[in-house]
Design a protein around this motif. Structure first.
Motif, PDB file in Angstrom:
ATOM      1  N   ASN A 178       0.936  -1.113  -0.096  1.00 33.59           N
ATOM      2  CA  ASN A 178      -0.179   0.051  -0.022  1.00 33.59           C
ATOM      3  C   ASN A 178       0.945   1.292  -0.029  1.00 33.59           C
ATOM      4  OD1 ASN A 178      -1.742   2.009   0.567  1.00 33.59           O
ATOM      5  ND2 ASN A 178      -2.912   0.975   1.702  1.00 33.59           N
ATOM      6  N   LEU A 179       0.796   2.012  -0.997  1.00 35.43           N
ATOM      7  CA  LEU A 179       1.723   3.178  -1.198  1.00 35.43           C
ATOM      8  C   LEU A 179       1.645   4.084   0.095  1.00 35.43           C
ATOM      9  CD1 LEU A 179       3.336   4.936  -3.194  1.00 35.43           C
ATOM     10  CD2 LEU A 179       1.083   5.973  -4.121  1.00 35.43           C
ATOM     11  N   ASN A 180       0.488   4.046   0.802  1.00 32.35           N
ATOM     12  CA  ASN A 180       0.305   5.183   1.818  1.00 32.35           C
ATOM     13  C   ASN A 180       0.700   4.536   3.146  1.00 32.35           C
ATOM     14  OD1 ASN A 180      -0.815   7.058   0.007  1.00 32.35           O
ATOM     15  ND2 ASN A 180      -2.813   5.794   0.248  1.00 32.35           N
ATOM     16  N   ASP A 181       1.217   3.332   3.301  1.00 31.97           N
ATOM     17  CA  ASP A 181       1.589   2.670   4.726  1.00 31.97           C
ATOM     18  C   ASP A 181       3.092   3.355   5.076  1.00 31.97           C
ATOM     19  OD1 ASP A 181      -0.242   1.021   5.363  1.00 31.97           O
ATOM     20  OD2 ASP A 181       0.958  -0.974   4.677  1.00 31.97           O
ATOM     21  N   PRO A 182       3.274   3.712   6.176  1.00 32.54           N
ATOM     22  CA  PRO A 182       4.501   4.047   6.662  1.00 32.54           C
ATOM     23  C   PRO A 182       5.551   2.768   6.310  1.00 32.54           C
ATOM     24  CG  PRO A 182       2.953   3.955   8.756  1.00 32.54           C
ATOM     25  CD  PRO A 182       2.328   3.331   7.388  1.00 32.54           C
ATOM     26  N   GLY A 183       6.674   3.407   5.959  1.00 32.37           N
ATOM     27  CA  GLY A 183       7.862   2.518   5.442  1.00 32.37           C
ATOM     28  C   GLY A 183       7.629   1.774   4.353  1.00 32.37           C
ATOM     29  N   ALA A 184       6.577   2.041   3.471  1.00 35.09           N
ATOM     30  CA  ALA A 184       6.250   1.563   2.346  1.00 35.09           C
ATOM     31  C   ALA A 184       6.155   2.730   1.229  1.00 35.09           C
ATOM     32  CB  ALA A 184       5.138   0.596   2.197  1.00 35.09           C
ATOM     33  N   GLY A 185       6.130   2.374   0.040  1.00 33.19           N
ATOM     34  CA  GLY A 185       5.880   3.234  -1.336  1.00 33.19           C
ATOM     35  C   GLY A 185       7.467   3.435  -1.740  1.00 33.19           C
ATOM     36  N   PHE A 186       7.253   4.648  -2.830  1.00 31.13           N
ATOM     37  CA  PHE A 186       8.310   4.633  -3.603  1.00 31.13           C
ATOM     38  C   PHE A 186       9.683   5.270  -2.992  1.00 31.13           C
ATOM     39  CE2 PHE A 186       4.704   5.447  -6.698  1.00 31.13           C
ATOM     40  CZ  PHE A 186       4.959   4.376  -7.547  1.00 31.13           C
ATOM     41  N   ALA A 187      10.589   5.010  -3.330  1.00 30.91           N
ATOM     42  CA  ALA A 187      11.936   5.405  -3.019  1.00 30.91           C
ATOM     43  C   ALA A 187      12.312   5.134  -1.588  1.00 30.91           C
ATOM     44  CB  ALA A 187      11.966   6.865  -3.290  1.00 30.91           C
ATOM     45  N   HIS A 188      11.460   4.174  -0.594  1.00 33.86           N
ATOM     46  CA  HIS A 188      12.029   3.887   0.592  1.00 33.86           C
ATOM     47  C   HIS A 188      13.063   2.691   0.451  1.00 33.86           C
ATOM     48  CE1 HIS A 188       8.907   6.130   3.455  1.00 33.86           C
ATOM     49  NE2 HIS A 188       8.463   6.044   2.168  1.00 33.86           N
ATOM     50  N   ASP A 189      13.970   2.842   1.809  1.00 35.54           N
ATOM     51  CA  ASP A 189      14.843   1.844   1.975  1.00 35.54           C
ATOM     52  C   ASP A 189      14.034   0.423   2.411  1.00 35.54           C
ATOM     53  OD1 ASP A 189      16.893   2.890   0.324  1.00 35.54           O
ATOM     54  OD2 ASP A 189      17.440   4.164   2.136  1.00 35.54           O
ATOM     55  N   THR A 190      12.799   0.670   2.961  1.00 33.86           N
ATOM     56  CA  THR A 190      12.027  -0.344   3.805  1.00 33.86           C
ATOM     57  C   THR A 190      10.908  -0.472   2.677  1.00 33.86           C
ATOM     58  OG1 THR A 190      11.133   1.002   5.040  1.00 33.86           O
ATOM     59  CG2 THR A 190      12.890   0.087   5.911  1.00 33.86           C
ATOM     60  N   ASN A 191      10.357  -1.710   3.033  1.00 34.94           N
ATOM     61  CA  ASN A 191       8.896  -1.874   2.548  1.00 34.94           C
ATOM     62  C   ASN A 191       7.949  -2.619   3.572  1.00 34.94           C
ATOM     63  OD1 ASN A 191       6.781  -2.111   0.767  1.00 34.94           O
ATOM     64  ND2 ASN A 191       7.677  -3.189  -0.910  1.00 34.94           N
ATOM     65  N   ASP A 219      -5.975 -14.250   8.466  1.00 35.31           N
ATOM     66  CA  ASP A 219      -4.826 -15.149   9.148  1.00 35.31           C
ATOM     67  C   ASP A 219      -3.695 -15.887   7.883  1.00 35.31           C
ATOM     68  OD1 ASP A 219      -6.650 -16.222  11.945  1.00 35.31           O
ATOM     69  OD2 ASP A 219      -5.533 -14.524  11.396  1.00 35.31           O
ATOM     70  N   ARG A 220      -4.289 -16.073   6.941  1.00 32.95           N
ATOM     71  CA  ARG A 220      -3.384 -16.683   6.241  1.00 32.95           C
ATOM     72  C   ARG A 220      -2.504 -15.963   5.092  1.00 32.95           C
ATOM     73  NH1 ARG A 220      -6.803 -20.884   3.298  1.00 32.95           N
ATOM     74  NH2 ARG A 220      -4.790 -21.797   2.545  1.00 32.95           N
ATOM     75  N   HIS A 221      -2.699 -14.584   5.220  1.00 30.50           N
ATOM     76  CA  HIS A 221      -1.623 -13.863   4.577  1.00 30.50           C
ATOM     77  C   HIS A 221      -0.496 -13.652   5.367  1.00 30.50           C
ATOM     78  CE1 HIS A 221      -5.598 -11.966   3.031  1.00 30.50           C
ATOM     79  NE2 HIS A 221      -5.072 -12.430   1.819  1.00 30.50           N
ATOM     80  N   VAL A 222       0.249 -13.448   4.605  1.00 30.24           N
ATOM     81  CA  VAL A 222       1.738 -13.192   5.402  1.00 30.24           C
ATOM     82  C   VAL A 222       1.969 -11.890   5.582  1.00 30.24           C
ATOM     83  CG1 VAL A 222       4.241 -13.883   5.132  1.00 30.24           C
ATOM     84  CG2 VAL A 222       2.650 -15.467   4.214  1.00 30.24           C
ATOM     85  N   HIS A 223       1.811 -11.448   6.494  1.00 27.80           N
ATOM     86  CA  HIS A 223       2.303  -9.804   6.763  1.00 27.80           C
ATOM     87  C   HIS A 223       3.811  -9.560   7.044  1.00 27.80           C
ATOM     88  CE1 HIS A 223      -1.691  -8.173   6.621  1.00 27.80           C
ATOM     89  NE2 HIS A 223      -2.133  -9.346   6.881  1.00 27.80           N
ATOM     90  N   ALA A 224       4.349  -8.767   6.494  1.00 27.10           N
ATOM     91  CA  ALA A 224       5.737  -8.443   6.777  1.00 27.10           C
ATOM     92  C   ALA A 224       5.746  -7.160   7.379  1.00 27.10           C
ATOM     93  CB  ALA A 224       6.554  -8.878   5.782  1.00 27.10           C
ATOM     94  N   GLU A 225       6.462  -7.074   8.496  1.00 25.05           N
ATOM     95  CA  GLU A 225       6.825  -5.501   8.977  1.00 25.05           C
ATOM     96  C   GLU A 225       8.048  -5.143   7.865  1.00 25.05           C
ATOM     97  OE1 GLU A 225       5.809  -3.737  11.433  1.00 25.05           O
ATOM     98  OE2 GLU A 225       4.480  -5.246  11.104  1.00 25.05           O
TER      99      GLU A 225
END
Ligand code: CTP
Ligand code: CA
Length: 230
Positions: A178-191, A219-225
């Motif tokens: 999701n583009l709007n998640d903190p730590g995700a989106g364009f040009a980040h060093d994390t996702n 529950d069956r989605h793999v959520h990653a920090e």
């Protein structure tokens, strides 16, 4: 360190990765593009290479160095990316499409610079580009010996949109962000991603169609920090 982990041994496997944006020229000085930096695809290429894979990276225009030991093919337009992928596709065991491919291109590319004095308004007609991932989903080997992973970037309805892309493009795995998640989106060093696979998708379908099995797809989605890209 992936190299210490036997479960991450990709020796003998060919991995094909797309990365970065595409540029769709309007005239010799202008183009349509998006904010992709290529960081995700390049990080995946380095990771696969460090696990022993034979990696081919098809890259749109980015400001990153070619990863060491990776065969990098540079392209500009979606059509060029499509041609490069088709040329590599049959040899690939794992195909990961991380590129932000332009969905549309101008229907006409002017040979000369468009001059402002000649135009009071400028209308640009855009036509569809080929969907490279959808093509790969249609053409992958039927015996299941090629693994196809797509990405999805959404700004709303992340899981529903991602699930429909997984199914529509016949992916074995789809990485949704999701583009709007903190730590995700364009040009980040994390996702920060949700990884979907077809069983999850079919579980969701059975729920939507009202069949008996109650499956908690969440529950069956793999959520990653947020993870650092390599
Ligand atoms: N993709 C592709 N070729 C295209 C468009 C997208 O290969 N012409 C791939 C991307 O590399 C990504 C996946 O398809 O792996 C999903 O891209 P995305 O832009 O999220 O989805 P679209 O199907 O293009 O739908 P939309 O942009 O309308 O959400
Ligand atoms: Ca798109």
């Amino acid at each position: 360190d992936h190299r210490q982990d036997a479960s991450c041994d990709l020796r003998g496997l060919r991995v094909l990765i797309t990365a970065g944006p595409t540029q769709e020229p309007l005239d010799p000085v202008r183009y349509l593009t998006n904010h992709s930096t290529g960081k995700m695809g390049y990080a995946l290429a380095r990771a696969a290479q460090s696990m022993g894979a034979d990696v081919t990276l098809v890259s749109g225009p980015v400001a990153l160095d070619e990863p060491d030991g990776v065969h990098t093919i540079h392209v500009q337009t979606a059509q060029e990316m499509f041609d490069a992928v088709r040329g590599q596709f049959s040899q690939a065991d794992i195909i990961i499409m991380a590129a932000a491919v332009g969905d549309f291109r101008p229907d006409h590319r002017s040979d000369q610079k468009i001059k402002k004095a000649a135009e009071s308004t400028l209308n640009i007609t855009l036509v569809h580009n080929p969907d490279i991932l959808a093509w790969a989903g249609e053409h992958k080997r039927k015996d299941g010996s090629q693994m196809l992973c797509g990405f999805a970037m959404e700004t709303q309805d992340l899981l529903a949109n991602a699930q429909s892309k997984l199914e529509r493009k016949h992916c074995d795995m789809l990485v949704a962000n999701n583009l709007n998640d903190p730590g995700a989106g364009f040009a980040h060093d994390t996702n920060r991603v949700v990884i979907l696979t077809p069983d999850i998708s079919s579980a969701a379908c059975s729920r939507h169609s009202g069949t008996a099995q109650p499956v908690d797809t969440q529950d069956r989605h793999v959520h990653a920090e947020p993870q650092p890209l390599m």
